[in-house]
Every structure is written in structure tokens, then in C-alpha cells.
Design a protein around this motif. Structure first.
Motif, PDB file in Angstrom:
ATOM      1  N   UNK A   1       0.832  -1.212   0.000  1.00  0.00           N
ATOM      2  CA  UNK A   1       0.000   0.000   0.000  1.00  0.00           C
ATOM      3  C   UNK A   1       0.861   1.254   0.000  1.00  0.00           C
ATOM      4  N   UNK A   2       1.901   1.256   0.832  1.00  0.00           N
ATOM      5  CA  UNK A   2       2.776   2.428   0.891  1.00  0.00           C
ATOM      6  C   UNK A   2       3.563   2.585  -0.404  1.00  0.00           C
ATOM      7  N   UNK A   3       3.979   1.473  -0.995  1.00  0.00           N
ATOM      8  CA  UNK A   3       4.702   1.568  -2.262  1.00  0.00           C
ATOM      9  C   UNK A   3       3.838   2.233  -3.330  1.00  0.00           C
ATOM     10  N   UNK A   4       2.543   1.887  -3.331  1.00  0.00           N
ATOM     11  CA  UNK A   4       1.616   2.506  -4.291  1.00  0.00           C
ATOM     12  C   UNK A   4       1.529   4.006  -4.039  1.00  0.00           C
ATOM     13  N   UNK A   5       1.467   4.389  -2.764  1.00  0.00           N
ATOM     14  CA  UNK A   5       1.409   5.814  -2.414  1.00  0.00           C
ATOM     15  C   UNK A   5       2.695   6.514  -2.847  1.00  0.00           C
ATOM     16  N   UNK A   6       3.836   5.854  -2.619  1.00  0.00           N
ATOM     17  CA  UNK A   6       5.120   6.424  -3.015  1.00  0.00           C
ATOM     18  C   UNK A   6       5.147   6.682  -4.524  1.00  0.00           C
ATOM     19  N   UNK A   7       4.730   5.682  -5.287  1.00  0.00           N
ATOM     20  CA  UNK A   7       4.751   5.806  -6.754  1.00  0.00           C
ATOM     21  C   UNK A   7       3.754   6.865  -7.222  1.00  0.00           C
ATOM     22  N   UNK A   8       2.592   6.928  -6.562  1.00  0.00           N
ATOM     23  CA  UNK A   8       1.591   7.940  -6.912  1.00  0.00           C
ATOM     24  C   UNK A   8       2.130   9.347  -6.656  1.00  0.00           C
ATOM     25  N   UNK A   9       2.855   9.515  -5.566  1.00  0.00           N
ATOM     26  CA  UNK A   9       3.438  10.824  -5.256  1.00  0.00           C
ATOM     27  C   UNK A   9       4.413  11.253  -6.343  1.00  0.00           C
ATOM     28  N   UNK A  10       5.233  10.316  -6.792  1.00  0.00           N
ATOM     29  CA  UNK A  10       6.176  10.627  -7.869  1.00  0.00           C
ATOM     30  C   UNK A  10       5.420  10.974  -9.148  1.00  0.00           C
TER      31      UNK A  10
ATOM     32  N   UNK B   1      15.841   9.396  -3.204  1.00  0.00           N
ATOM     33  CA  UNK B   1      15.649   8.889  -1.846  1.00  0.00           C
ATOM     34  C   UNK B   1      14.492   7.890  -1.801  1.00  0.00           C
ATOM     35  N   UNK B   2      13.382   8.233  -2.435  1.00  0.00           N
ATOM     36  CA  UNK B   2      12.201   7.361  -2.402  1.00  0.00           C
ATOM     37  C   UNK B   2      12.468   6.034  -3.112  1.00  0.00           C
ATOM     38  N   UNK B   3      13.048   6.102  -4.294  1.00  0.00           N
ATOM     39  CA  UNK B   3      13.308   4.880  -5.069  1.00  0.00           C
ATOM     40  C   UNK B   3      14.323   3.995  -4.366  1.00  0.00           C
ATOM     41  N   UNK B   4      15.365   4.592  -3.790  1.00  0.00           N
ATOM     42  CA  UNK B   4      16.347   3.793  -3.052  1.00  0.00           C
ATOM     43  C   UNK B   4      15.712   3.138  -1.831  1.00  0.00           C
ATOM     44  N   UNK B   5      14.770   3.839  -1.202  1.00  0.00           N
ATOM     45  CA  UNK B   5      14.098   3.245  -0.048  1.00  0.00           C
ATOM     46  C   UNK B   5      13.239   2.055  -0.485  1.00  0.00           C
ATOM     47  N   UNK B   6      12.576   2.195  -1.621  1.00  0.00           N
ATOM     48  CA  UNK B   6      11.783   1.078  -2.147  1.00  0.00           C
ATOM     49  C   UNK B   6      12.692  -0.090  -2.511  1.00  0.00           C
ATOM     50  N   UNK B   7      13.839   0.206  -3.137  1.00  0.00           N
ATOM     51  CA  UNK B   7      14.797  -0.842  -3.507  1.00  0.00           C
ATOM     52  C   UNK B   7      15.338  -1.556  -2.281  1.00  0.00           C
ATOM     53  N   UNK B   8      15.605  -0.784  -1.223  1.00  0.00           N
ATOM     54  CA  UNK B   8      16.082  -1.383   0.028  1.00  0.00           C
ATOM     55  C   UNK B   8      15.051  -2.365   0.565  1.00  0.00           C
ATOM     56  N   UNK B   9      13.791  -1.951   0.561  1.00  0.00           N
ATOM     57  CA  UNK B   9      12.721  -2.811   1.062  1.00  0.00           C
ATOM     58  C   UNK B   9      12.583  -4.077   0.219  1.00  0.00           C
ATOM     59  N   UNK B  10      12.715  -3.912  -1.101  1.00  0.00           N
ATOM     60  CA  UNK B  10      12.566  -5.052  -2.004  1.00  0.00           C
ATOM     61  C   UNK B  10      13.692  -6.060  -1.816  1.00  0.00           C
TER      62      UNK B  10
END
Length: 444
Positions: free
Chosen positions: A6-15, A59-68
Motif C-alpha cells: 500500500x505504501x509503495x503505491x502511495x510512493x509511486x503515486x506521489x512521484x 531517496x524514495x526509489x532507493x528506499x523502495x529498492x532497500x525494502x525489495x
């Protein structure tokens, strides 16, 4: 840090919403037929917005990559069945107070290690001071002097390394006192990497260096002057314990000058510490990455030093860093160098753009003042259309940045700090960019 779907979707929507806004800004709001001064400032404002959003996206993409990737920074343990490597501990000094140096030397002799006979503490002194030589003798540590050093810290280190041969070495500035746990928190990454290389050499990259956080035992300029040490994190913690750790998740952490451990082979392979820049640390780390070595940054401080608390000292320090990074980025050709991986290139460009943050801050401050005082309109748009297109992306991106950042520093506090530095740093960054160098720097 795990991120839910859910948060990843929000992150991508923000971008996506902010990209939509930027497209509208570029194609529909620039006053192309305005006075040349207005047009230039309008373009500077749009450029600042594009760069600001790019750094946020990284920052956002690296955080998503870290989580993945779900990486873990758990420190490995020494394998009792394997011999531990020799390690040289280089304490670099020029003209610092001997009592300050004594604290670091004393602490270095108390670092724990499975075999203390394999720890070789060496004072690297390009000041050639008798009192430093006596200090080395008092603590039974090595002493390497260098006369007539014209290549600053890098030359001092290279001179010392030429006389040492351990497979690992650690670097400490005079004021950076190591904890007794330093070696247990860094060297096992190398021994674990060597074991993995033996077991699976085709799918394992050699580790070039481990950067531990920059930590300080005195309050920084903001904590000290605002009496905020108990509830505001040190100003350097955000990069050292968050941003650089994210870089390390991508195997390309940056070297920040002290309390790091290196594979000697990796440094020799790139020709030693570079001497054509005032930020030899930043440039060396990238050169090691370009040779195919990985680098990581850890989160828990295992050393502690002194940070300047007077405005003059802090500005001198930041000016040197800013000019040095610009120099090194030019030396490394970060935009065109074919030896840089895409991830490493993005990290370097993001680092380079950080030093333009201070110019952007001034532009953001001046833009509304131009309209309020002189009716100079640098954005050609209806107010309500601007609100409809800008507001959703801005506020969602603001929320995401707050969520994606660690709790070390929030976005607003970062903006305050950057605004404070802006008047002092935008001119040095600009001058260095066009090739006008400072004649002399004093290390703080």
C-alpha cells in the motif's frame, strides 16, 4: 525498513503526480516573452524545482529498492576456525593539539581484536613534531613522519601506506576516537566476504571498504546554539546514518574521510589516495567502486569525534567539502564516465546536486519577494489552476518524504539547516563549477 505494498503505491503515486506537475510547469508556465531578467529567473526557478524533485525521487526509489532487497546490516561474527587478518590503524595528524591526538591514540590501543598482535597502530605525522614522536613511543605505537608534504592528507596517507603491508587498514582523523568495539564492528565484513568469495567466486564481489558513521561527542552548531542537543539529531547524522547506508545497500557507499576500514589491495589498485582534489575521500571511494569493488556503510557509531560549533569553523569546513566534491565530480566525469554503473552514477549526481541545494534555497526565497515587492511574475499561471495541479503532488510527496526518511531528521528541519548555509555556500559552489579555485584551505 520494510515498506508495505500500500505504501509503495502511495510512493509511486506521489512521484507520478509531481512529475505531472513538473511537465505542466515546463511546458505551460514559463513566461517566454517576458523581460530577459524575468525569463532567466523563471528558468532558474523551474530548474531548481526539477533538481529538488530529482533528489527526492532518488531517496524514495532507493528506499523502495532497500525494502525489495530486504538487506540486513547485521554485523557478521569472526569465524573462530579462520585466522584473523593483520590490520594497520592509521591516525592521520598535521598540526592538531597533541592532547587531542593522545585521546585517539590511547583509544586505538584499547580496541578489541581476536589477536591483538595483528593490530598495528601508526601515527602518520606530516608535521614532523618531536612531541608526536614521543607520544608514539609512550604508547608503543608506530610513527611515520613526512617532511615537506605538498599533497595534504592524501600525500600523508600514501607515504605511510608505502611503508606498511597489512591486508586491511583503517583511517582515523586526529579527533576521531575509536570505540573498543570498532574492529569487531567492521573487520568481520571482510572475513565474511572472503569466505563467500572462496565459496562462490562467480557471484560474489570483493568488498573494498566499510564506512562506519561519523559521530560526535559534542553538540553541533544547531544543537549548541539552540540548546537542542536532547531533541535534535546531529546535523551530519542524516547523511552518515541514513543516506549513505542506503548507498551501501546498493554496494556503493561513499567514503567520508575517517573511521573506515579498507582492503589494501583495492586502494593499491586505484593508485592510492588521489592528490588532485581536496576531498580525496569522496573520490577514492568512487574509484574503488569503479574497479568493481563494493562498499557498505553501517548504522551504529563505533567512534566519536569533535565537530566545530562556531559559524566561521563550520562554514570553512562546508566550503571545503563543497568545492572538493565539485572538483572530484569533474575529475571523475560523473555524467559521461563509462566505468560508472547506473546506480553509482545516480548516487554521484545526487551528491553533486546536493551542493546546489543552497543556491536553490535562495531562489525559492527570492521568487515570492520579486512578486511581492516589484510585481515580477516568474510563473505564468492562474493561481487556482496552479493550486489544483501543484498541491496534490506537493503534499503527497511531502508526506512520502517524511515517511521514507528515517527519524534522524525531518524534512522541515533539513530545510532550516540548508537555508542557514545558503548565503555562505552558493558563491563557492558556483566559482568552483566554473573553474575558479580557492587559493588555500584550512582543515577544521
Amino acid at each position: 525498513m520494510r515498506i508495505s505494498t500500500k505504501k509503495k503505491i502511495i510512493y509511486i503515486l506521489a512521484i507520478a503526480l509531481s512529475v505531472l506537475y513538473l511537465l505542466w510547469r515546463v511546458f505551460f508556465t514559463i513566461p517566454w516573452h517576458a523581460h530577459i531578467f524575468t525569463l532567466i529567473f523563471a528558468l532558474l526557478l523551474v530548474g531548481s524545482e526539477l533538481i529538488s524533485n530529482f533528489t527526492a525521487y532518488v531517496l524514495i526509489i532507493f528506499r523502495i529498492m532497500q525494502s525489495k532487497k530486504n538487506h540486513s546490516l547485521e554485523i557478521p561474527k569472526f569465524d573462530p576456525t579462520q585466522p584473523v587478518p593483520d590490520i594497520d590503524i592509521l591516525i592521520v595528524t598535521h598540526n592538531e593539539d597533541v592532547d587531542l591526538l593522545r585521546k585517539t591514540v590511547n583509544a586505538a590501543t584499547f580496541m578489541r581484536y581476536p589477536d591483538k598482535n595483528k593490530v598495528h597502530v601508526v601515527i602518520c605525522d606530516d608535521g614532523c613534531r618531536d612531541e608526536v614522536k614521543k607520544l608514539a613511543a609512550e604508547y608503543h605505537v608506530g610513527y611515520v613522519k613526512m617532511e615537506n608534504n605538498k599533497k595534504a592528507k592524501a600525500g600523508n596517507i600514501n607515504h605511510a601506506l608505502a611503508q606498511l603491508d597489512s591486508p586491511l587498514f583503517a583511517i582515523f582523523d586526529t579527533d576521531m576516537i575509536p570505540f573498543s568495539s570498532f574492529l569487531y564492528s567492521s573487520v568481520p565484513f571482510f572475513t565474511n566476504n572472503w569466505a563467500n568469495l572462496r565459496a562462490d567466486p562467480d557471484h560474489t564481489k570483493a568488498l573494498g571498504f566499510v564506512q562506519t558513521p561519523q559521530s560526535f561527542y559534542n553538540a553541533d552548531i544547531f544543537q549548541f546554539n539552540l540548546f537542542a542537543e536532547n531533541y535534535v539529531a546531529n546535523e551530519q547524522d542524516f547523511f552518515s546514518r541514513d543516506v549513505n547506508v542506503l548507498n551501501g545497500y546498493n554496494e556503493t557507499a561513499l567514503f567520508t574521510g575517517s573511521n573506515a576500514v579498507f582492503l589494501r589491495k583495492s586502494v593499491d589498485q586505484v593508485g592510492g589516495f588521489p592528490t588532485d582534489t581536496i576531498t580525496e575521500d569522496f573520490e577514492l571511494g568512487t574509484q574503488i567502486n569503479m574497479e568493481g569493488y563494493t562498499s557498505i556503510a553501517t548504522t551504529q557509531p563505533v567512534s566519536s569525534g569533535i565537530t566545530p560549533v562556531d559559524v566561521k569553523g563550520v562554514i570553512k569546513q562546508r566550503t571545503r567539502w563543497a568545492r572538493g566534491v565539485v572538483q572530484s565530480c569533474r575529475n571523475l566525469h560523473i555524467f559521461t564516465n563509462p566505468n560508472l554503473s547506473m546506480t553509482n552514477r545516480i548516487i554521484l549526481i545526487n551528491t553533486y546536486l546536493y551542493w546546489w541545494t543552497f543556491t536553490r534555497r535562495l531562489i525559492y526565497i527570492v521568487a515570492p519577494l520579486l512578486y511581492a515587492l516589484f510585481k515580477v511574475q516568474v510563473v505564468n499561471a492562474n493561481f487556482w489552476i496552479l493550486m489544483i495541479i501543484w498541491a496534490p503532488g506537493y503534499f503527497l510527496l511531502h508526506y512520502v518524504l517524511g515517511d521514507a526518511s528515517s527519524k534522524i531528521r525531518n524534512e522541515r528541519w533539513g530545510e532550516i539547516q540548508e537555508t542557514f548555509f545558503a548565503p555562505y555556500l552558493f558563491i563557492p559552489v558556483f566559482l568552483e563549477t566554473i573553474g575558479i579555485k580557492a587559493k588555500k584551505f584550512k582543515v577544521t
